[in-house]
Scaffold this active site. Structure first.
Site, PDB file in Angstrom:
ATOM      1  N   GLU A   8     -22.311 -30.476 -52.479  1.00 47.75           N
ATOM      2  CA  GLU A   8     -22.286 -29.056 -52.158  1.00 47.75           C
ATOM      3  C   GLU A   8     -21.486 -28.322 -53.233  1.00 47.75           C
ATOM      4  O   GLU A   8     -20.268 -28.479 -53.309  1.00 47.75           O
ATOM      5  CB  GLU A   8     -21.644 -28.831 -50.797  1.00 47.75           C
ATOM      6  N   ASP A  21     -19.169 -33.812 -50.086  1.00 50.89           N
ATOM      7  CA  ASP A  21     -18.927 -32.650 -49.245  1.00 50.89           C
ATOM      8  C   ASP A  21     -18.065 -31.650 -50.021  1.00 50.89           C
ATOM      9  O   ASP A  21     -17.076 -32.023 -50.649  1.00 50.89           O
ATOM     10  CB  ASP A  21     -18.212 -33.095 -47.969  1.00 50.89           C
TER      11      ASP A  21
END
Length: 884
Positions: free
Chosen positions: A526, A489
């Site tokens: 990400e 993340d």
């Protein structure tokens, strides 16, 4: 997360009332803090970056000093003298964001005081030339790394067993004392002065017993010395609601399910060929009446449930991984079922466009069983709310059984990991790291406040021991839980070097030594570039452009936006794209512009899709829609290069994920409302195809092949089962029309949502759902059986892949790709299209057998005319032709 931050933390405060959880505050001195104490971390504008140097934002370039003492300067206080200095080249490289601030050199006579000073309160003081007295707190992560990092990073932390005897170790270099609270008993711990690690060796009978650390330390956020009772950051097991750590050896045979040691995994799939299904663990089974373990890890052992049957069918078609949204211990879900609140309304009785459902769900959201889990508490323990019993080690065993169940279904397992922030910081009861070494693990801004650009209290993975925690945690999941991949993340908030250290540590794992092949573990994340770390301000980030060539993929938002249209945060959600009718089937939104503007934007979107189909290659060369010869890096994406990858596998393609509206919901907003269910199904398949048939890895959100809806909710992280649960049986619908989505993140879109949710024609029937699923599986089979979809390099892609009709005369809404012996045509228009490639005339092409004999009889009508080299494709269809 999307290309900008989105995740709210609104349920954290409410959860504090549920339990003191991970830590309990014992204030050793309940009086008000001393008047001179900077109680606001925003006052910490001085940074002690190594044993020799202090940088002080806002200071005069004159003599200064660090004052320190057990509770701050005063009668017993001492000082470290500072003289004006400059940063060395090495210091500027390590702290680029500080290079413009005044620097000071520690007086050589006082350097030996550093270790003592760091175990109390420190302030920087200076008397300015005009008589003013400057005082500020001091940030200490840099000097802690300098003094202790080399030794500490090679120390094993947490519970470590040797012939049945545990040793417990915790890094707490600034603590005055650390003791172990073992099952209510206080046990002293010994400090290693060279590493700052405190440890104690226990007896065999410690196994399974609950413990916490009692850490006495200066806490700058409250301006006093406190004794924190806090769980172990390196916990291997926990009691319910994470109130205590447990002394547990993950190698204990009692924790291994039957067959664990001999677990046979599906064959490893290279990242560039991975097809990934993103799945929230609770969504998967909580409303599946055929599952014997709804909402639990064990649901993946129910091999005959509707959910597992669907996963098996996807695996048989070519899906290789299931990506689980966070399943580590998180802060805000009550783990005991008796404590979990449920909406007290008859949700099904309300109108499909009512605001009653969201109102009822929101009232219990802070205490229900639902959250995506992006609120880390303990990084390396499975979340207890998914276990049959959150108390003890059932979660360990059942997580392992889940991995077995997925592997047995032909799927490898990816974990979504969130090392970029913690659920809380400072003296918050859900703060673990910051209550052991205050001010170290969190990333602090130049004024001393905690960075929150990730939505929550950001972590400083650039610091030695936070970076070590990331590596150690990932290795534990891979080795002890046999996880096959990790999705990071907000990876762009972490240093590239730290992610590469993870890769190196995994690569060192071998089947003979560790029971797993670490080199087969895939990594992606990400790579967004924003916040305090943006543009490599503090370190070389793990962003899209920086990770190119590493073999670690980043999500690509380029083709995603081109397919859907607009961006995730448009004020008007009806902005159209390639697969939602832009120009070729316009809706009524003025945000789309004039027909000429729509046409121009559509053709540019097609260029973005071409780059995406190559795997987002920076150096791939092609003719764009204006007729110019360009590289992928030369195509514009909101001011950034569209192509950034060095090889297929560097960029991960997707049309939807858990963030933002589901694909079906995005198309509900964007397609003209009159569009029928069959055509919505066809556009869903076409949109999914732009990722499924791209070079490099691709991801789809679970249920997208079943037209999954969340009733237009763009951020369902806390929206409960009502809006999130998957429905595997078409008779139960697809989730559309379950009321207006929760107001907190959607109310501004309610005027657009209400008429759509009220329209029964937008709730797809079984025929549309079955068609979408079958057609998508046909595409997966084509990808899995055609080697041309796994090209290894830019050179191979340049040779095998082309867009023969690209240029000034290309058809808006139609994209033609030639790939080795295949031709793939994406017809997003509402009309049949003829695409003539003169160079292929008289070549023996025919519709791919998997489509010619597939379940979609409309696609089966696609044809090829050899005499002219013309491919004829029905409306809203992706057709794959193969040369015989």
């Amino acid at each position: 997360m999307s290309s900008t931050p989105r995740r709210s933390a609104r349920r954290l405060a409410a959860a504090l009332a549920l339990t003191l959880g991970a830590a309990t505050l014992l204030v050793s001195s309940p009086q008000q803090p001393a008047q001179a104490a900077p109680s606001d971390p925003g006052q910490a504008q001085a940074q002690w970056i190594d044993r020799d140097t202090v940088v002080w934002k806002g200071a005069e370039h004159a003599v200064a000093q660090l004052e320190f003492g057990p509770d701050g300067p005063g009668a017993a206080g001492r000082r470290i003298r500072l003289t004006p200095g400059t940063l060395t080249p090495a210091e500027r490289n390590a702290f680029p964001h500080l290079s413009g601030y005044p620097a000071f050199t520690v007086d050589p006579r006082d350097r030996g005081l550093a270790r003592t000073a760091l175990r109390g309160r420190i302030v920087a003081t200076q008397h300015a030339a005009d008589g003013r007295s400057l005082t500020t707190g001091v940030q200490i992560p840099g000097v802690l790394d300098d003094l202790y990092g080399d030794r500490a990073q090679h120390t094993r932390l947490g519970p470590v067993f040797d012939h049945g005897r545990p040793t417990l170790s915790v890094w707490a270099p600034t603590a005055r004392t650390v003791a172990l609270e073992l099952d209510g008993l206080r046990v002293p711990m010994r400090r290693d002065d060279s590493s700052g690690v405190w440890r104690v060796q226990g007896q065999r009978d410690w196994a399974g017993r609950p413990y916490r650390y009692l850490v006495t330390v200066w806490a700058p956020t409250v301006g006093r010395t406190v004794t924190n009772k806090v769980t172990d950051p390196y916990s291997t097991a926990l009691t319910a609601d994470s109130s205590r750590s447990l002394v547990v050896d993950l190698d204990d045979p009692a924790l291994a399910p039957k067959g664990w040691a001999e677990l046979s995994k599906p064959g490893a799939v290279p990242l560039r060929r991975a097809r990934i299904q993103e799945l929230h663990l609770r969504d998967f089974s909580v409303e599946d009446p055929t599952s014997r373990h709804p909402g639990q890890y064990l649901a993946f052992t129910d091999q005959q449930s509707d959910g597992m049957r669907q996963l098996k069918s996807l695996a048989a078609a070519g899906t290789s991984y299931v990506h689980l949204l966070p399943a580590f211990d998180s802060a805000t879900v009550p783990e005991k079922r008796a404590d979990q609140a449920r909406p007290g309304c008859d949700l099904a009785s309300y109108a499909p466009d009512s605001d009653r459902q969201q109102d009822c769900v929101t009232k219990t959201a802070a205490r229900d069983a639902y959250n995506w889990g992006y609120d880390p508490l303990h990084y390396t323990v499975p979340e207890g709310s998914y276990a049959s019993d959150p108390e003890g080690t059932a979660r360990t065993v059942e997580f392992r059984r889940m991995v077995q169940g997925l592997n047995g279904a032909g799927l490898r397992t990816v974990m979504d990991v969130v090392y970029n922030h913690t659920a809380a910081s400072g003296q918050d009861p859900h703060s673990v790291l910051d209550r052991i070494v205050p001010g170290y693990y969190q990333r602090l801004l130049d004024d001393g406040s905690v960075a929150t650009s990730t939505c929550c209290s950001g972590t400083a993975t650039e610091h030695t021991m936070m970076g070590k925690l990331v590596v150690d945690s990932v290795v534990t999941w891979a080795k002890e839980y046999k996880v096959d991949g990790f999705r990071f993340d907000l990876m762009g908030h972490q240093p590239k070097a730290n992610i590469l250290a993870v890769r190196k540590a995994l690569d060192a794992l071998t089947p003979a030594k560790d029971g797993v092949d670490g080199k087969s573990v895939i990594l992606y994340g990400e790579g967004w570039n924003f916040g305090e770390a943006a543009n490599d301000a503090r370190f070389v980030q793990a962003t899209q452009k920086n990770m190119a060539g590493t073999g670690i993929a980043t999500f690509s938002d380029r083709a995603r936006d081109a397919v859907r249209g607009g961006g995730p945060f448009d004020a008007d959600p009806r902005v159209q794209g390639f697969a939602s009718g832009l120009y070729t089937d316009p809706n009524s939104s003025p945000a789309n512009g004039s027909p000429a503007e729509q046409r121009a934007r559509l053709l540019h979107y097609q260029d973005l899709l071409k780059v995406g189909l190559t795997g987002n290659l920076a150096d791939y060369t092609f003719t764009d829609s204006t007729g110019h010869r360009v590289k992928g890096s030369g195509v514009d994406y909101n001011g950034a290069p569209a192509g950034y990858a060095a090889a297929p596998g560097d960029a991960l393609a997707y049309a939807d994920a858990h963030d933002n509206e589901t694909l079906y919901d995005a198309l509900a907003y964007k397609l003209p409302q009159r569009t029928g269910a069959a055509d919505r199904s066809r556009m869903q398949v076409l949109a999914l195809a732009t990722a499924a048939l791209a070079q490099g890895p691709a991801l789809s959100q679970a249920g997208s092949d079943l037209l999954r809806s969340k009733s237009l909710d763009r951020n369902s992280f806390d929206s409960g089962d009502w809006f999130n649960a998957l429905h595997w049986t078409c008779a139960d619908g697809n989730g559309f029309g379950r009321g207006l989505p929760p107001a907190a993140d959607n109310k501004d879109k309610w005027p657009y949502a209400r008429p759509l949710l009220a329209d029964p024609a937008l709730r797809p029937d079984c025929a549309a759902i079955h068609h979408t699923s079958a057609a998508y599986r046909d595409l997966l089979r084509i990808h899995a059986t055609e080697p041309a979809f796994g090209l290894p390099t830019t050179a191979a892609t340049q040779k095998a892949l082309s867009f023969p009709l690209s240029g000034k005369n290309e058809t808006p809404g139609v994209l033609t790709m030639r790939l080795d012996n295949l031709v793939v045509i994406f017809n997003a228009t509402p009309h049949q299209q003829h695409q003539t490639v003169h160079a292929l005339a008289d070549e023996p092409y025919a519709l791919h057998p998997l489509q010619a004999h597939g379940t979609d009889r409309t696609t089966a009508t696609a044809s090829y005319t050899p005499s002219s080299g013309t491919f004829t494709v029905p409306a809203r269809t992706v057709a794959v032709f193969r040369r015989g």
